[in-house]
Design a protein around this motif. Sequence first.
Motif, PDB file in Angstrom:
ATOM      1  N   LEU A 178      36.250  46.655  33.735  1.00 43.83           N
ATOM      2  CA  LEU A 178      35.123  47.015  34.603  1.00 43.83           C
ATOM      3  C   LEU A 178      34.335  45.779  35.037  1.00 43.83           C
ATOM      4  O   LEU A 178      34.026  45.647  36.234  1.00 43.83           O
ATOM      5  CB  LEU A 178      34.217  48.031  33.904  1.00 43.83           C
ATOM      6  N   PRO A 179      34.016  44.837  34.135  1.00 44.32           N
ATOM      7  CA  PRO A 179      33.362  43.600  34.605  1.00 44.32           C
ATOM      8  C   PRO A 179      34.230  42.792  35.571  1.00 44.32           C
ATOM      9  O   PRO A 179      33.722  42.212  36.533  1.00 44.32           O
ATOM     10  CB  PRO A 179      33.100  42.829  33.310  1.00 44.32           C
ATOM     11  N   LEU A 180      35.542  42.774  35.319  1.00 45.95           N
ATOM     12  CA  LEU A 180      36.441  42.053  36.218  1.00 45.95           C
ATOM     13  C   LEU A 180      36.399  42.631  37.616  1.00 45.95           C
ATOM     14  O   LEU A 180      36.264  41.902  38.609  1.00 45.95           O
ATOM     15  CB  LEU A 180      37.880  42.099  35.689  1.00 45.95           C
ATOM     16  N   ILE A 181      36.514  43.950  37.712  1.00 46.29           N
ATOM     17  CA  ILE A 181      36.517  44.599  39.026  1.00 46.29           C
ATOM     18  C   ILE A 181      35.191  44.375  39.737  1.00 46.29           C
ATOM     19  O   ILE A 181      35.150  44.116  40.950  1.00 46.29           O
ATOM     20  CB  ILE A 181      36.837  46.099  38.870  1.00 46.29           C
ATOM     21  N   ALA A 182      34.086  44.442  38.991  1.00 47.51           N
ATOM     22  CA  ALA A 182      32.774  44.198  39.594  1.00 47.51           C
ATOM     23  C   ALA A 182      32.680  42.776  40.130  1.00 47.51           C
ATOM     24  O   ALA A 182      32.153  42.541  41.233  1.00 47.51           O
ATOM     25  CB  ALA A 182      31.674  44.457  38.569  1.00 47.51           C
ATOM     26  N   ALA A 183      33.196  41.817  39.379  1.00 48.17           N
ATOM     27  CA  ALA A 183      33.136  40.420  39.813  1.00 48.17           C
ATOM     28  C   ALA A 183      34.004  40.183  41.044  1.00 48.17           C
ATOM     29  O   ALA A 183      33.593  39.477  41.980  1.00 48.17           O
ATOM     30  CB  ALA A 183      33.585  39.510  38.668  1.00 48.17           C
ATOM     31  N   LEU A 184      35.191  40.770  41.064  1.00 50.48           N
ATOM     32  CA  LEU A 184      36.067  40.610  42.226  1.00 50.48           C
ATOM     33  C   LEU A 184      35.486  41.306  43.460  1.00 50.48           C
ATOM     34  O   LEU A 184      35.571  40.781  44.576  1.00 50.48           O
ATOM     35  CB  LEU A 184      37.454  41.175  41.914  1.00 50.48           C
ATOM     36  N   ALA A 185      34.895  42.482  43.248  1.00 46.62           N
ATOM     37  CA  ALA A 185      34.307  43.215  44.376  1.00 46.62           C
ATOM     38  C   ALA A 185      33.143  42.454  44.995  1.00 46.62           C
ATOM     39  O   ALA A 185      32.830  42.638  46.182  1.00 46.62           O
ATOM     40  CB  ALA A 185      33.848  44.598  43.910  1.00 46.62           C
ATOM     41  N   ALA A 186      32.500  41.603  44.214  1.00 49.30           N
ATOM     42  CA  ALA A 186      31.365  40.836  44.718  1.00 49.30           C
ATOM     43  C   ALA A 186      31.784  39.590  45.486  1.00 49.30           C
ATOM     44  O   ALA A 186      30.952  38.977  46.164  1.00 49.30           O
ATOM     45  CB  ALA A 186      30.457  40.437  43.554  1.00 49.30           C
ATOM     46  N   ARG A 187      33.047  39.231  45.394  1.00 47.09           N
ATOM     47  CA  ARG A 187      33.518  38.036  46.098  1.00 47.09           C
ATOM     48  C   ARG A 187      33.700  38.309  47.591  1.00 47.09           C
ATOM     49  O   ARG A 187      34.159  39.382  47.989  1.00 47.09           O
ATOM     50  CB  ARG A 187      34.848  37.549  45.491  1.00 47.09           C
ATOM     51  N   ASP A 188      33.350  37.343  48.405  1.00 44.13           N
ATOM     52  CA  ASP A 188      33.458  37.490  49.861  1.00 44.13           C
ATOM     53  C   ASP A 188      34.881  37.321  50.361  1.00 44.13           C
ATOM     54  O   ASP A 188      35.183  37.688  51.504  1.00 44.13           O
ATOM     55  CB  ASP A 188      32.564  36.466  50.561  1.00 44.13           C
ATOM     56  N   ASP A 189      35.760  36.763  49.525  1.00 45.16           N
ATOM     57  CA  ASP A 189      37.117  36.465  49.983  1.00 45.16           C
ATOM     58  C   ASP A 189      38.159  37.435  49.431  1.00 45.16           C
ATOM     59  O   ASP A 189      39.360  37.210  49.582  1.00 45.16           O
ATOM     60  CB  ASP A 189      37.509  35.046  49.578  1.00 45.16           C
ATOM     61  N   VAL A 190      37.709  38.520  48.791  1.00 45.83           N
ATOM     62  CA  VAL A 190      38.646  39.442  48.137  1.00 45.83           C
ATOM     63  C   VAL A 190      38.378  40.885  48.566  1.00 45.83           C
ATOM     64  O   VAL A 190      37.225  41.324  48.614  1.00 45.83           O
ATOM     65  CB  VAL A 190      38.543  39.348  46.598  1.00 45.83           C
TER      66      VAL A 190
END
Length: 215
Positions: free
Chosen positions: A93-105
């Motif tokens: 869940l933290p991983l997905i949240a971090a990736l979702a916050a990236r502008d390039d992903v």
Amino acid sequence: MKLALFDCDGTIVDSAAVIHACMERTFTDFGVERPAFERTKSIIGLTLDIAIAQMLDRPVDPEIAAMTARYKEHFMLYRQNGGALEPAYDGLLPLIAALAARDDVILGVVTGKSRRGLDAILAHHGLTKAFFATRTADDCPSKPHPAMVLECCAEAGVDPERTTVIGDAVYDMQMAVSAGARAVGVSWGYGPVEALRAAGAHHVVDHACEIATLI
């Protein structure tokens, strides 16, 4: 932009116990010897009718279709009787949240679950808005056919060469390779690590945090 496509069962959530219990009840209803837990784990990720047919080493036929329908009934009863939804693996869940916050992903899900099943899992874990593109057993041919990946690529406007498929099963790795995407296996799911590598995994990770560095 980059596209990261996650498998669900065995990658985001640990669903083996629930799936196996429903398989056992289904097989019993049809007078078939109940499968071993390892056998059930080996087919997780496939579309349900193909999974049951593979477990019985026969083609999809009318009885397999009936068993598929019965499995869905058992699964619905499990939910209706208050059965717990599948827990997320540590760090996902933290991983997905971090990736979702990236502008390039851009994030997506490619799963052998039904649309209804996937929606329930995503809602339960607060992930519905994290994923832009999702494909299920209701939308595409079963893995390892590349359609799930290619359709998500088209929807997101990202080429397969800039897409990473993250999964725990041989079928996920084969699907990624067939689509021309990068395949990243996870060791915490149901597929043996050596089998993932043999199926074409470019990387196999042991911890969720490792995935972010590969995307």
